[in-house]
Design a protein around this motif. Structure first.
Motif, PDB file in Angstrom:
ATOM      1  N   UNK A 149       0.907  -1.674   0.086  1.00 15.43           N
ATOM      2  CA  UNK A 149       0.053   0.512  -0.387  1.00 15.43           C
ATOM      3  C   UNK A 149       1.056   0.918  -0.021  1.00 15.43           C
ATOM      4  N   UNK A 150       2.092   1.327   0.030  1.00 17.04           N
ATOM      5  CA  UNK A 150       2.313   2.509   0.731  1.00 17.04           C
ATOM      6  C   UNK A 150       3.619   2.831  -0.291  1.00 17.04           C
ATOM      7  N   UNK A 151       3.888   1.556  -1.192  1.00 18.75           N
ATOM      8  CA  UNK A 151       4.342   1.413  -2.570  1.00 18.75           C
ATOM      9  C   UNK A 151       3.750   2.323  -3.481  1.00 18.75           C
ATOM     10  N   UNK A 152       2.381   1.628  -3.065  1.00 21.21           N
ATOM     11  CA  UNK A 152       1.267   1.755  -4.179  1.00 21.21           C
ATOM     12  C   UNK A 152       1.197   3.297  -4.091  1.00 21.21           C
ATOM     13  N   UNK A 153       0.711   4.100  -3.210  1.00 21.95           N
ATOM     14  CA  UNK A 153       0.665   5.877  -2.603  1.00 21.95           C
ATOM     15  C   UNK A 153       1.877   6.371  -3.092  1.00 21.95           C
ATOM     16  N   UNK A 154       2.986   5.754  -3.061  1.00 21.89           N
ATOM     17  CA  UNK A 154       4.079   6.212  -3.830  1.00 21.89           C
ATOM     18  C   UNK A 154       4.093   6.195  -5.142  1.00 21.89           C
ATOM     19  N   UNK A 155       4.563   5.044  -5.816  1.00 16.85           N
ATOM     20  CA  UNK A 155       4.683   4.710  -6.706  1.00 16.85           C
ATOM     21  C   UNK A 155       3.780   5.051  -8.055  1.00 16.85           C
ATOM     22  N   UNK A 156       2.514   5.102  -7.316  1.00 13.69           N
ATOM     23  CA  UNK A 156       1.160   4.813  -8.712  1.00 13.69           C
ATOM     24  C   UNK A 156       1.821   3.161  -8.872  1.00 13.69           C
ATOM     25  N   UNK A 157       0.628   2.768  -9.817  1.00 14.03           N
ATOM     26  CA  UNK A 157      -0.224   1.308  -9.989  1.00 14.03           C
ATOM     27  C   UNK A 157       1.459   1.141 -10.475  1.00 14.03           C
ATOM     28  N   UNK A 158       1.455   2.097 -11.843  1.00 17.33           N
ATOM     29  CA  UNK A 158       2.518   1.948 -13.001  1.00 17.33           C
ATOM     30  C   UNK A 158       4.202   1.567 -11.804  1.00 17.33           C
ATOM     31  N   UNK A 159       4.454   2.983 -11.345  1.00  9.13           N
ATOM     32  CA  UNK A 159       5.700   2.595 -10.612  1.00  9.13           C
ATOM     33  C   UNK A 159       5.629   1.320  -9.985  1.00  9.13           C
ATOM     34  N   UNK A 160       4.866   0.763  -9.347  1.00  8.76           N
ATOM     35  CA  UNK A 160       4.241  -0.484  -8.380  1.00  8.76           C
ATOM     36  C   UNK A 160       4.959  -1.228  -8.580  1.00  8.76           C
ATOM     37  N   UNK A 161       4.095  -1.368 -10.245  1.00  5.18           N
ATOM     38  CA  UNK A 161       4.729  -2.535 -11.023  1.00  5.18           C
ATOM     39  C   UNK A 161       6.363  -2.814 -11.378  1.00  5.18           C
ATOM     40  N   UNK A 162       6.618  -1.880 -11.916  1.00  3.18           N
ATOM     41  CA  UNK A 162       7.477  -1.468 -12.462  1.00  3.18           C
ATOM     42  C   UNK A 162       9.247  -1.838 -11.407  1.00  3.18           C
ATOM     43  N   UNK A 163       8.364  -1.145 -10.375  1.00  2.77           N
ATOM     44  CA  UNK A 163       9.198  -2.073  -9.590  1.00  2.77           C
ATOM     45  C   UNK A 163       9.389  -3.016  -8.991  1.00  2.77           C
ATOM     46  N   UNK A 164       8.588  -4.065  -9.035  1.00  2.00           N
ATOM     47  CA  UNK A 164       8.547  -5.801  -8.903  1.00  2.00           C
ATOM     48  C   UNK A 164       8.930  -6.021  -9.588  1.00  2.00           C
ATOM     49  N   UNK A 165       8.595  -5.738 -10.825  1.00  2.39           N
ATOM     50  CA  UNK A 165       9.317  -6.840 -12.439  1.00  2.39           C
ATOM     51  C   UNK A 165      11.082  -5.911 -12.498  1.00  2.39           C
ATOM     52  N   UNK A 166      11.523  -5.175 -11.990  1.00  2.00           N
ATOM     53  CA  UNK A 166      12.918  -4.708 -11.824  1.00  2.00           C
ATOM     54  C   UNK A 166      13.322  -5.411 -10.726  1.00  2.00           C
ATOM     55  N   UNK A 167      13.155  -6.134  -9.646  1.00  2.00           N
ATOM     56  CA  UNK A 167      13.586  -6.070  -8.472  1.00  2.00           C
ATOM     57  C   UNK A 167      13.313  -8.179  -9.401  1.00  2.00           C
ATOM     58  N   UNK A 168      12.702  -8.593  -9.532  1.00  2.00           N
ATOM     59  CA  UNK A 168      12.454 -10.067 -10.695  1.00  2.00           C
ATOM     60  C   UNK A 168      13.300 -10.148 -11.698  1.00  2.00           C
ATOM     61  N   UNK A 169      13.307  -9.228 -12.249  1.00  2.00           N
ATOM     62  CA  UNK A 169      14.590  -9.132 -13.712  1.00  2.00           C
ATOM     63  C   UNK A 169      16.025  -9.224 -12.985  1.00  2.00           C
TER      64      UNK A 169
END
Length: 188
Positions: A149-169
């Motif tokens: 939820x904190x990530x969503x408030x900070x980065x928005x859905x697109x930004x949080x998605x990107x961050x999660x994918x970046x960690x996976x990559x």
């Protein structure tokens, strides 16, 4: 190193277009660190990907998409990547992304703390949240709801998605580097 570097003259017909595409993308986006031998053979994760061009091409396409569609600021991205690299103790990833972060002005103290698998005390709020998300995800399990939820408030859905994918990559990149024991070139 468990896979020999492939000199350009030794590339197969399947490897050559991937090599050319990688080399073009590397020169545009991954140029803060050493990525090729004097004869043009690619180092880092690119060499293992060239050894399996069908799989390597798919990974490279994901890498290019993550770079081309980046919306997170560079410090947030580098912090997340370095957290993953530190977690996996992926020497080439740490080497490469320290070089990128240094070029972008990140302090030696901050870099030393992150690569020691610790959280620096001088992070901006968005950097701190990125650190926590990357740290949590790289340890496995579901990302805790308050942190999501904190990530969503900070980065928005697109930004949080990107961050999660970046960690996976970069978990995949780290695994590639460690699995094939990819060495770190000497710093200039």
């Amino acid at each position: 190193m468990r896979l020999p570097l492939i000199a350009p003259a030794d590339l197969t017909a399947e490897q050559k277009p991937l090599y050319d595409d990688m080399r073009a993308g590397i020169s545009a986006n991954f140029n803060a660190f050493k990525v090729e031998r004097e004869d043009g053979a690619l180092m880092g994760p690119w060499n293992p990907w060239l050894h399996e061009p069908a799989i390597g091409k798919a990974i490279w396409e994901l890498t290019k998409a993550m770079t081309a569609n980046a919306s997170l600021n560079d410090n947030v991205r580098q912090i997340a990547i370095l957290v993953v690299g530190a977690r996996y103790d992926a020497a080439y990833e740490i080497y490469a992304h320290i070089a990128v972060a240094e070029r972008d002005g990140m302090t030696a103290e901050r870099l030393a703390t992150i690569t020691a698998d610790l959280k620096p005390g001088d992070l901006a709020p968005d950097e701190s949240i990125a650190f926590d998300i990357a740290y949590s995800l790289s340890r496995g399990g579901t990302l805790a709801e308050p942190l999501y939820a904190l990530g969503l408030r900070t980065f928005g859905q697109h930004g949080l998605n990107e961050l999660i994918y970046l960690v996976g990559l970069y978990a995949m990149v780290s695994t590639t580097l460690n699995g094939f024991n990819v060495p770190v070139p000497e710093r200039e």
